[in-house]
Design a protein around this motif. Structure first.
Motif, PDB file in Angstrom:
ATOM      1  N   ASN A 146      26.281  18.544  27.243  1.00  0.00           N
ATOM      2  CA  ASN A 146      27.235  18.801  26.223  1.00  0.00           C
ATOM      3  C   ASN A 146      26.234  18.776  24.774  1.00  0.00           C
ATOM      4  N   PRO A 147      26.536  19.667  23.814  1.00  0.00           N
ATOM      5  CA  PRO A 147      25.583  19.996  22.754  1.00  0.00           C
ATOM      6  C   PRO A 147      25.316  18.673  22.073  1.00  0.00           C
ATOM      7  N   ARG A 148      26.516  18.002  21.772  1.00  0.00           N
ATOM      8  CA  ARG A 148      26.207  16.797  20.883  1.00  0.00           C
ATOM      9  C   ARG A 148      25.416  15.841  21.582  1.00  0.00           C
ATOM     10  N   TRP A 149      25.929  15.494  22.889  1.00  0.00           N
ATOM     11  CA  TRP A 149      24.923  14.603  23.778  1.00  0.00           C
ATOM     12  C   TRP A 149      23.692  14.924  23.528  1.00  0.00           C
ATOM     13  N   LYS A 150      23.402  16.069  23.755  1.00  0.00           N
ATOM     14  CA  LYS A 150      21.883  16.475  23.878  1.00  0.00           C
ATOM     15  C   LYS A 150      21.243  16.435  22.558  1.00  0.00           C
ATOM     16  N   ALA A 199      17.886  12.654  26.537  1.00  0.00           N
ATOM     17  CA  ALA A 199      19.240  12.616  26.668  1.00  0.00           C
ATOM     18  C   ALA A 199      19.378  11.890  28.006  1.00  0.00           C
ATOM     19  N   TYR A 200      19.742  10.860  28.478  1.00  0.00           N
ATOM     20  CA  TYR A 200      19.691  10.207  29.762  1.00  0.00           C
ATOM     21  C   TYR A 200      20.833  10.572  30.168  1.00  0.00           C
ATOM     22  N   PRO A 201      20.884  11.197  31.621  1.00  0.00           N
ATOM     23  CA  PRO A 201      22.242  11.749  32.353  1.00  0.00           C
ATOM     24  C   PRO A 201      23.071  10.696  32.512  1.00  0.00           C
ATOM     25  N   PRO A 202      24.373  11.276  32.151  1.00  0.00           N
ATOM     26  CA  PRO A 202      25.451  10.400  32.251  1.00  0.00           C
ATOM     27  C   PRO A 202      25.555   9.511  33.725  1.00  0.00           C
ATOM     28  N   GLN A 203      25.164  10.143  34.586  1.00  0.00           N
ATOM     29  CA  GLN A 203      25.144   9.728  36.165  1.00  0.00           C
ATOM     30  C   GLN A 203      24.574   8.359  36.178  1.00  0.00           C
ATOM     31  N   MET A 204      23.591   8.303  35.325  1.00  0.00           N
ATOM     32  CA  MET A 204      22.660   7.182  35.305  1.00  0.00           C
ATOM     33  C   MET A 204      23.230   5.811  35.310  1.00  0.00           C
ATOM     34  N   LEU A 205      24.359   5.750  34.747  1.00  0.00           N
ATOM     35  CA  LEU A 205      25.226   4.480  34.352  1.00  0.00           C
ATOM     36  C   LEU A 205      26.815   4.477  34.690  1.00  0.00           C
ATOM     37  N   PRO A 206      27.365   3.525  35.073  1.00  0.00           N
ATOM     38  CA  PRO A 206      28.386   3.652  35.181  1.00  0.00           C
ATOM     39  C   PRO A 206      29.481   3.814  33.658  1.00  0.00           C
ATOM     40  N   ALA A 207      30.658   4.034  33.749  1.00  0.00           N
ATOM     41  CA  ALA A 207      31.380   4.277  32.530  1.00  0.00           C
ATOM     42  C   ALA A 207      31.467   3.027  31.670  1.00  0.00           C
ATOM     43  N   ALA A 224      31.404  12.584  16.379  1.00  0.00           N
ATOM     44  CA  ALA A 224      30.603  12.854  17.550  1.00  0.00           C
ATOM     45  C   ALA A 224      30.601  11.546  18.522  1.00  0.00           C
ATOM     46  N   ALA A 225      30.717  10.387  17.929  1.00  0.00           N
ATOM     47  CA  ALA A 225      30.854   8.996  18.742  1.00  0.00           C
ATOM     48  C   ALA A 225      31.957   9.262  19.949  1.00  0.00           C
ATOM     49  N   LYS A 226      33.023   9.878  19.349  1.00  0.00           N
ATOM     50  CA  LYS A 226      34.313  10.055  20.554  1.00  0.00           C
ATOM     51  C   LYS A 226      34.032  10.969  21.314  1.00  0.00           C
ATOM     52  N   GLU A 227      33.286  12.202  20.879  1.00  0.00           N
ATOM     53  CA  GLU A 227      32.906  13.442  21.809  1.00  0.00           C
ATOM     54  C   GLU A 227      32.286  13.012  22.926  1.00  0.00           C
ATOM     55  N   LEU A 234      30.285  11.064  28.308  1.00  0.00           N
ATOM     56  CA  LEU A 234      29.596   9.971  29.208  1.00  0.00           C
ATOM     57  C   LEU A 234      30.602   9.521  30.158  1.00  0.00           C
ATOM     58  N   GLU A 235      31.918   9.239  29.712  1.00  0.00           N
ATOM     59  CA  GLU A 235      32.865   8.592  30.684  1.00  0.00           C
ATOM     60  C   GLU A 235      33.178   9.669  31.837  1.00  0.00           C
ATOM     61  N   LYS A 236      33.342  10.978  31.547  1.00  0.00           N
ATOM     62  CA  LYS A 236      33.737  11.609  32.380  1.00  0.00           C
ATOM     63  C   LYS A 236      32.680  12.083  33.412  1.00  0.00           C
ATOM     64  N   ASN A 237      31.402  11.859  33.120  1.00  0.00           N
ATOM     65  CA  ASN A 237      30.304  12.227  34.039  1.00  0.00           C
ATOM     66  C   ASN A 237      29.495  11.217  34.412  1.00  0.00           C
ATOM     67  N   ALA A 238      30.285  10.017  34.153  1.00  0.00           N
ATOM     68  CA  ALA A 238      29.400   8.596  34.657  1.00  0.00           C
ATOM     69  C   ALA A 238      29.310   8.518  35.884  1.00  0.00           C
ATOM     70  N   GLY A 239      28.452   7.486  36.228  1.00  0.00           N
ATOM     71  CA  GLY A 239      28.207   7.254  37.852  1.00  0.00           C
ATOM     72  C   GLY A 239      29.461   6.615  38.374  1.00  0.00           C
ATOM     73  N   THR A 240      29.763   7.204  39.522  1.00  0.00           N
ATOM     74  CA  THR A 240      31.140   6.763  39.986  1.00  0.00           C
ATOM     75  C   THR A 240      31.203   5.831  41.158  1.00  0.00           C
ATOM     76  N   LYS A 241      29.976   5.709  41.876  1.00  0.00           N
ATOM     77  CA  LYS A 241      29.910   5.032  43.205  1.00  0.00           C
ATOM     78  C   LYS A 241      30.071   3.565  42.759  1.00  0.00           C
TER      79      LYS A 241
END
Lengths: 168, 139
Positions: free
Chosen positions: A46-50, A59-67, A91-94, A99-106
């Motif tokens: 996501n450009p803003r995250w990046k 920009a740490y990958p969202p998958q590295m932490l849970p939501a 920006a914070a909302k986006e 991050l929530e959408k792509n967070a670690g899910t396991k």
């Protein structure tokens, strides 16, 4: 002679059983850490995250932490590990949504408080168990948060082992 | 026919080139003017000073930190984040044309960095002095 061969086979079977058990235990540890492992390459962007998360560190990958971890981090950006990293509401909302959408899910560790540092998770520690103490202390590494010190393609979300080069 | 095709390709190429150019919303002098109009409302305002800005930039404030802790003593040079070592592109507009071209970004970073270095936000006087100084820095 026959007895010796039998002894060898028994030892061999023993070793095999122990290593099979070890690998089951290791994969269990991974499965409980809220992290996806897709060949260590993280695609979501996501450009803003990046831009915003990547301004002071990669920009740490969202998958590295849970939501819930991301929500806690995003709610405390004015005091972000000792720095003011506050963002405007848009920006914070986006970024939070991304991050929530792509967070670690396991299934991850059940902790009293959400884990805020990727480096304190079991998954991170297990992945880095072979890294020597002197490498962590190397000024070129400086901090375990400095992924790019060894993962030369971390800024592209590529953490594959082939691209690891520990500085000496 | 060939000629028409060539012109079409040319138009597409030029349009793509324009679209790829980053939109610089403001010029650093416009950003400075906006800070000045804010500072003008403050009692006793007598303009900005590059000298004062340079001193402010290089002086250690709280936590043993100054602007130059990360941006180095030469704002035309590349800096390094004091905690993470991440490269910071040069701050002086002469060395980096993207700097001070987006009012929102300027406000965001002054707020964050002043809070880190001074435990408070900077005054319009301080911001204007620093930008005045940065505009005097050559490559």
């Amino acid at each position: 002679m026959l007895i010796n061969v039998n002894g060898f086979i028994r030892r061999y079977i023993c070793v095999m059983l122990v290593s099979a058990l070890a690998s089951v235990m290791i994969s269990e540890a991974y499965a409980h850490d809220g992290v996806e492992h897709e060949g260590q390459k993280y695609q979501a962007s996501n450009p803003r995250w990046k831009e915003d998360c990547g301004a002071c560190h990669i920009a740490y990958p969202p998958q590295m932490l849970p939501a819930e971890s991301w929500r806690a981090i995003m709610a405390g950006l004015d005091k972000h590990f000792g720095s003011d990293a506050s963002l405007d509401a848009d920006a914070a909302k986006e970024i939070t949504e991304f991050l929530e959408k792509n967070a670690g899910t396991k299934k991850h560790e059940v902790l009293a408080k959400p884990l805020l540092r990727i480096t304190e998770g079991r998954w991170f520690k297990s992945e880095h168990r072979e890294v020597a103490a002197r490498d962590w202390k190397n000024p070129k590494v400086k901090s375990p948060a400095n992924c790019g010190a060894c993962h030369t393609t971390a800024d592209r979300g590529d953490f594959s082992e082939d691209n690891v080069k520990i500085p000496r | 026919m060939l000629r028409v095709n060539f012109i079409l390709v040319l138009i597409v190429a030029v349009t793509a080139g324009l679209a790829a150019t980053p939109a610089l919303a403001e010029m650093p002098v416009e950003v400075l003017a906006a800070i000045k109009s804010e500072a003008s409302g403050m009692p006793g305002f007598q303009g900005f000073s590059a000298e004062r800005g340079e001193k402010f930039f290089k002086t250690k404030h709280n936590h043993n930190l100054s602007c130059s802790s990360c941006h180095t003593d030469n704002p035309a040079a590349q800096g390094k984040h004091s905690e993470t070592d991440k490269v910071i592109k040069p701050l002086a507009p002469a060395a980096n044309e993207e700097r001070f071209t987006d009012m929102k970004k300027v406000a965001k970073w002054f707020k964050r960095n002043c809070n880190d270095v001074l435990d408070r936000e900077c005054t319009p006087q301080e911001k204007g002095d620093v930008l005045t100084y940065l505009l005097t820095v050559h490559k």
